[in-house]
Design a protein around this motif. Structure first.
Motif, mmCIF file in Angstrom:
data_model
loop_
_atom_site.group_PDB
_atom_site.id
_atom_site.type_symbol
_atom_site.label_atom_id
_atom_site.label_comp_id
_atom_site.label_asym_id
_atom_site.label_seq_id
_atom_site.Cartn_x
_atom_site.Cartn_y
_atom_site.Cartn_z
ATOM 1 N N LEU A 93 52.822 32.276 -27.219
ATOM 2 C CA LEU A 93 51.343 32.087 -27.294
ATOM 3 C C LEU A 93 50.192 32.134 -26.809
ATOM 4 O O LEU A 93 50.746 32.441 -25.051
ATOM 5 C CB LEU A 93 50.888 30.317 -27.631
ATOM 6 C CG LEU A 93 52.155 29.140 -28.804
ATOM 7 C CD1 LEU A 93 51.483 27.750 -28.544
ATOM 8 C CD2 LEU A 93 52.023 29.572 -30.028
ATOM 9 N N THR A 94 49.282 33.100 -27.312
ATOM 10 C CA THR A 94 47.855 34.096 -26.233
ATOM 11 C C THR A 94 47.260 33.726 -26.965
ATOM 12 O O THR A 94 46.127 33.849 -25.912
ATOM 13 C CB THR A 94 48.586 35.767 -26.958
ATOM 14 O OG1 THR A 94 48.312 35.935 -28.180
ATOM 15 C CG2 THR A 94 50.147 36.079 -26.360
ATOM 16 N N GLY A 95 46.378 32.906 -27.741
ATOM 17 C CA GLY A 95 45.588 32.473 -27.796
ATOM 18 C C GLY A 95 45.547 31.574 -29.478
ATOM 19 O O GLY A 95 46.422 31.147 -30.028
ATOM 20 N N PHE A 96 44.387 31.685 -30.643
ATOM 21 C CA PHE A 96 43.631 30.510 -31.705
ATOM 22 C C PHE A 96 42.523 31.125 -31.837
ATOM 23 O O PHE A 96 42.157 31.860 -31.352
ATOM 24 C CB PHE A 96 43.424 29.337 -31.102
ATOM 25 C CG PHE A 96 42.894 28.978 -30.217
ATOM 26 C CD1 PHE A 96 41.356 29.081 -30.613
ATOM 27 C CD2 PHE A 96 42.645 29.105 -28.753
ATOM 28 C CE1 PHE A 96 40.203 28.723 -29.217
ATOM 29 C CE2 PHE A 96 41.984 28.635 -27.843
ATOM 30 C CZ PHE A 96 40.251 28.746 -28.191
ATOM 31 N N PHE A 97 42.503 30.925 -33.942
ATOM 32 C CA PHE A 97 41.150 31.816 -34.178
ATOM 33 C C PHE A 97 41.021 30.483 -35.214
ATOM 34 O O PHE A 97 41.724 30.021 -35.015
ATOM 35 C CB PHE A 97 42.068 32.644 -34.683
ATOM 36 C CG PHE A 97 43.041 32.448 -36.030
ATOM 37 C CD1 PHE A 97 42.566 31.796 -37.221
ATOM 38 C CD2 PHE A 97 43.748 32.331 -35.437
ATOM 39 C CE1 PHE A 97 43.345 31.973 -38.213
ATOM 40 C CE2 PHE A 97 45.475 31.613 -36.094
ATOM 41 C CZ PHE A 97 45.011 31.457 -37.443
ATOM 42 N N LEU B 299 36.698 36.961 -26.305
ATOM 43 C CA LEU B 299 36.317 36.402 -27.719
ATOM 44 C C LEU B 299 36.068 38.438 -28.662
ATOM 45 O O LEU B 299 35.336 38.864 -28.635
ATOM 46 C CB LEU B 299 35.198 35.862 -28.089
ATOM 47 C CG LEU B 299 34.527 35.616 -28.860
ATOM 48 C CD1 LEU B 299 35.611 34.727 -30.076
ATOM 49 C CD2 LEU B 299 33.240 34.252 -28.967
ATOM 50 N N SER B 300 36.758 37.459 -29.807
ATOM 51 C CA SER B 300 36.487 38.967 -30.473
ATOM 52 C C SER B 300 36.019 38.431 -32.170
ATOM 53 O O SER B 300 36.886 37.726 -32.939
ATOM 54 C CB SER B 300 37.462 40.312 -30.831
ATOM 55 O OG SER B 300 38.593 39.495 -31.289
ATOM 56 N N ILE C 223 38.133 26.771 -44.554
ATOM 57 C CA ILE C 223 37.809 26.765 -42.823
ATOM 58 C C ILE C 223 40.166 26.379 -42.126
ATOM 59 O O ILE C 223 40.270 25.586 -42.308
ATOM 60 C CB ILE C 223 36.886 26.109 -42.031
ATOM 61 C CG1 ILE C 223 35.856 26.326 -42.559
ATOM 62 C CG2 ILE C 223 37.343 26.847 -40.860
ATOM 63 C CD1 ILE C 223 34.890 25.635 -41.799
ATOM 64 N N HIS C 224 40.398 27.342 -41.836
ATOM 65 C CA HIS C 224 41.757 27.602 -41.421
ATOM 66 C C HIS C 224 41.760 27.666 -39.661
ATOM 67 O O HIS C 224 40.753 28.686 -39.447
ATOM 68 C CB HIS C 224 42.577 28.799 -41.819
ATOM 69 C CG HIS C 224 43.767 28.551 -41.111
ATOM 70 N ND1 HIS C 224 44.881 27.704 -41.267
ATOM 71 C CD2 HIS C 224 44.300 29.215 -41.076
ATOM 72 C CE1 HIS C 224 45.867 27.928 -40.644
ATOM 73 N NE2 HIS C 224 45.796 29.286 -40.779
ATOM 74 N N VAL C 225 42.291 26.597 -39.192
ATOM 75 C CA VAL C 225 42.502 26.768 -37.793
ATOM 76 C C VAL C 225 44.459 27.359 -36.905
ATOM 77 O O VAL C 225 44.974 26.765 -38.133
ATOM 78 C CB VAL C 225 42.133 25.682 -36.686
ATOM 79 C CG1 VAL C 225 42.394 26.493 -35.217
ATOM 80 C CG2 VAL C 225 40.957 26.071 -37.246
ATOM 81 N N GLY D 194 37.383 36.251 -45.742
ATOM 82 C CA GLY D 194 36.193 35.516 -44.545
ATOM 83 C C GLY D 194 35.787 36.308 -43.088
ATOM 84 O O GLY D 194 36.558 37.299 -43.303
ATOM 85 N N ALA D 195 35.402 35.318 -42.713
ATOM 86 C CA ALA D 195 34.981 35.850 -40.886
ATOM 87 C C ALA D 195 36.151 35.057 -40.767
ATOM 88 O O ALA D 195 36.653 33.697 -40.585
ATOM 89 C CB ALA D 195 33.873 35.062 -40.699
ATOM 90 N N ARG D 196 36.152 35.708 -38.889
ATOM 91 C CA ARG D 196 38.005 35.869 -38.554
ATOM 92 C C ARG D 196 37.197 35.636 -37.114
ATOM 93 O O ARG D 196 37.233 36.730 -36.450
ATOM 94 C CB ARG D 196 39.283 36.139 -38.935
ATOM 95 C CG ARG D 196 39.899 35.617 -37.596
ATOM 96 C CD ARG D 196 41.488 36.185 -38.766
ATOM 97 N NE ARG D 196 42.722 35.786 -37.124
ATOM 98 C CZ ARG D 196 43.980 35.981 -37.397
ATOM 99 N NH1 ARG D 196 43.985 34.864 -39.034
ATOM 100 N NH2 ARG D 196 44.857 34.998 -37.141
ATOM 101 N N PHE D 197 37.423 34.298 -35.912
ATOM 102 C CA PHE D 197 36.852 34.542 -35.019
ATOM 103 C C PHE D 197 38.278 33.872 -33.804
ATOM 104 O O PHE D 197 38.907 33.555 -34.206
ATOM 105 C CB PHE D 197 35.734 33.913 -34.273
ATOM 106 C CG PHE D 197 34.859 34.219 -35.256
ATOM 107 C CD1 PHE D 197 34.094 35.100 -34.300
ATOM 108 C CD2 PHE D 197 33.966 33.437 -36.306
ATOM 109 C CE1 PHE D 197 32.966 35.445 -34.485
ATOM 110 C CE2 PHE D 197 33.540 33.993 -36.933
ATOM 111 C CZ PHE D 197 32.449 34.376 -35.956
#
Length: 705
Positions: A634-638, A684-685, A617-619, A693-696
């Motif tokens: 910076l505009t956000g995080f995932f 949120l997208s 898991i990567h942040v 994998g999954a990326r939010f």
């Protein structure tokens, strides 16, 4: 010597004429200096007369010198006048012709250099002979006098140079007289013989020694020239104005000017008056015969506005007549106001259009000045008073409202208008007004300071919007809000009670199951009971959390994103999944820390529960794309994993309440994430990760600098 003078009629006449010339020149010079010294032209003419007087004095005194040294000394005095006269004459003509921009110190020094140098050369001519070569004694009648026999090269250089100065000045005078109005031709008729006399006298003397080598007639001719110039400039009706000044005032002026004598004949016109005349040569003709159309009739009616309608576009003039007892003429002045008329017509059209526009505005609108006078009102504002715009414009509020003393808050409203004008700051207030039908309405009135077009007077623009319905709606909304708050409090209490009442039996079930014998045949049933109880407890926990996370963030705090991520990871059991964080230490945001941790905990738990080991898991953070040379921000995080990902056909449903692809899942995890993200005002997208994998992604996040 006196007896010799009396005995010689020629010398006597020459002396008397010179003395008379000296007196005349000095007298005219004193008169000019006293009456016209304040004008450059007057000062130049005074200097010209002064040099002529010195020239004349030197000429007559030199006639009676008995020694060569005295002869040279007096000749030097004479040449002070001879050297200065051409320079003063040229400066005079430059001013007369309006070329004052040429009269600068460098120019004056340049043209005066050779004449000024001539005076010491004359004084020392016996040493070098540059000016005079030899001298002789000659007789006039029976009187012996000294005279010049031969001259040097500097004499001819000086003579040619001064003649050139006089020629230039004379040319300027003639040119000025020719190109000016007929009224100045009289001056030219005086100037021409004046110039001719001086030129003729000097040429005859220099070239042929006329009338005698010892008798210089030039001062007499120059005195006559100066006298005639004085008559031309200072003894006519144009004593204060030179031709160029007249040109600047008369020809260049934009107003049309026609000068008429007492007999009604045109004696002068300027170029701006041509459109008013039917004759291209109107001077000398009757005024009524040369005016176009019925202009003469309009003038006789004493109207101050005349109109020319025989052209494709009508032209308008403001007419006035000037006269003075000092000059026996009438001066008719026509100021064209066609552009002003068109501007007034355009202003009237603009006003009509403005009136149509503001009357279409359904809300009251008005303009008042500092005297409380209504300058402009639309129909909606006038209807508040039961009047029309025409009935209230131009009146003060106290004149419009007869019962103003009984109007509540009237003075307060007026004070607000004055405050807006004085401070220059717009103001908005909610105000209650009673309409003519007796109904009380609430208006949100905005007052804005403005300057009117008329002399930049201060005024206030008022715009009142009827917000009665809005206020009623706001009251209803406030009631609904209070009801919702009460409902939320009840829901919190209910959720707590339900959670407590449901969890207690579950804890009892779990307690009894834990003491059952797992070695018998009922082991599978016992484990099934435990799984069901655990799932039931998870559902209760998620439902309780979901009932709270969607509320607005009322008091966000400054949090370190990397710290929140690490603390969230520590709170989640992830079956030994690998964890990688790439968030800078200075990534600071405003958020509800507890609910932000819910986001990360649910995303971490979701990745762990829906994938099989091994799992990473990567942040990380999201950066903007640099534009126009600006650095990225910076505009956000995932949160991203390298698991199996989510198939395309399931991606649209993953954020729905209760949706899950895991047999033991509650389906509320991503719903909780969605509620918390939206409560913060973020987005949120979902997208596929780099490893499938999954990326939010959470975007629209504001980071602190």
């Amino acid at each position: 010597m006196a007896a010799d003078i009396v005995g010689s009629p020629v010398v006597l006449g020459y002396t008397v004429i010179h003395l008379f010339t000296i007196g005349l020149t000095v007298g005219v010079g004193v008169y000019t200096a006293r009456n016209h010294w304040n004008k450059p032209l007057g000062r130049a003419f005074t200097a010209l007369l002064g040099t002529a007087a010195i020239w004349t004095v030197g000429a007559v005194v030199r006639l009676f010198t008995s020694t060569l040294d005295l002869f040279i000394a007096v000749t030097t005095l004479k040449y002070v006048g001879i050297s200065g006269a051409p320079v003063a004459f040229l400066l005079f003509t430059l001013l007369y012709d309006g070329r004052s921009q040429w009269i600068r110190r460098p120019v004056v020094v340049a043209i005066s250099a050779l004449p000024a140098l001539t005076v010491p050369i004359v004084a020392t001519t016996q040493l070098h002979g540059l000016f005079y070569g030899s001298y002789a004694t000659t007789t006039i009648d029976t009187i012996s006098v000294l005279s010049i026999e031969t001259v040097g090269v500097w004499y001819w250089l000086f003579t040619v140079y001064t003649w050139a100065l006089v020629a230039v000045g004379s040319g300027l005078l003639i040119y000025t007289g020719i190109r000016r109005s007929r009224l100045y031709r009289l001056q030219l008729l005086i100037l021409l013989p004046a110039i001719g006399i001086s030129w003729t006298a000097n040429i005859l003397y220099v070239i042929w020694g006329w009338p005698h080598p010892a008798l210089d007639p030039t001062p007499i001719g120059f005195a006559v020239t100066s006298l005639l110039l004085g008559v031309a400039l200072f003894s006519t009706q144009f004593v204060e104005v030179s031709p160029v000044a007249r040109s600047l005032i008369f020809d260049v002026i934009e107003d049309a000017v026609i000068v008429v004598d007492q007999a009604g004949r045109v004696i002068d016109v300027n170029s701006a008056a041509r459109p008013l005349l039917s004759d291209s040569q109107p001077v000398g003709a009757e005024l009524t015969a040369v005016l176009v159309a019925d202009l003469a009739r309009q003038i006789e009616t004493d109207s101050d506005i005349v109109e020319l309608t025989d052209e494709p576009t009508p032209r308008y003039y403001r007419y006035r007549e000037l006269s003075t007892s000092d000059i026996a003429v009438r001066v008719l002045v026509f100021t064209e106001i066609t552009a002003l008329k068109e501007s007034q017509r355009a202003a009237e059209q603009a006003y009509d259009q403005l009136r149509q526009i503001i009357d279409l505005v359904p809300d009251p609108l008005y303009v008042k000045n500092t005297d409380d006078e209504v300058l402009l009102s639309n129909e909606a504002n006038a209807e508040l008073h039961g009047l029309t715009p025409a009935e209230i414009e131009g009146k003060r509020e106290r004149e419009i409202e007869s019962d103003v003393e009984h109007i509540e808050n009237f003075d307060k409203y007026r004070q607000r208008e004055i405050e807006v004008i004085e401070t220059g700051d717009p103001m908005t207030f909610d105000e209650e007004l009673t309409s003519p039908d007796g109904k009380t309405k609430v208006f949100k009135t905005t007052r804005i300071p403005i300057e009117t077009a008329e002399r930049n007077k201060d005024a206030v623009l008022g715009y009142a919007r009827d917000v009665t319905d809005l206020k009623e709606y706001e009251q209803e909304l406030e009631e609904t809000k209070r009801t919702l708050e009460q409902s939320n409090k009840k829901l919190d209490r209910f959720a707590g009670v339900v959670s407590h009442d449901l969890q207690n039996p579950l804890h009892v079930i779990s307690g009894y199951v834990s003491i059952l014998d797992r070695d018998g045949d009922n082991r599978e049933q016992i484990e099934a009971i435990e799984r069901s109880a655990a799932r039931m407890e998870d559902i209760i926990t998620d439902l309780l959390e979901l009932s709270r996370v969607g509320r607005d963030i009322e008091d966000p705090e400054t949090v370190s994103l990397v710290t929140v991520v690490r603390d969230s990871w520590d709170n989640v059991e992830t079956d030994d999944a690998d964890f990688d964080i790439a968030v800078p230490d200075n990534a600071i945001i405003k958020a509800d820390r507890s609910r932000l941790m819910n986001v990360f905990e649910n995303l971490f738990r979701n990745a762990s529960e829906h994938n099989t080991p091994p799992l990473s898991i990567h942040v990380g953070v999201l950066n903007s794309v640099p534009t126009d040379g600006n650095s990225e921000s910076l505009t956000g995080f995932f949160v991203e994993d390298d698991g199996d990902g989510i198939s395309e056909e399931k991606q649209d449903a993953i954020f729905d309440h209760g949706y899950t692809t895991h047999t033991d899942g509650t389906g509320f995890g991503l719903s909780i994430v969605t509620e918390v993200v939206e409560a913060h005002g973020w987005s949120l997208s979902y997208c596929d990760g780099e490893d499938g994998g999954a990326r939010f992604e959470i975007t629209d996040v504001e980071f602190s600098d």
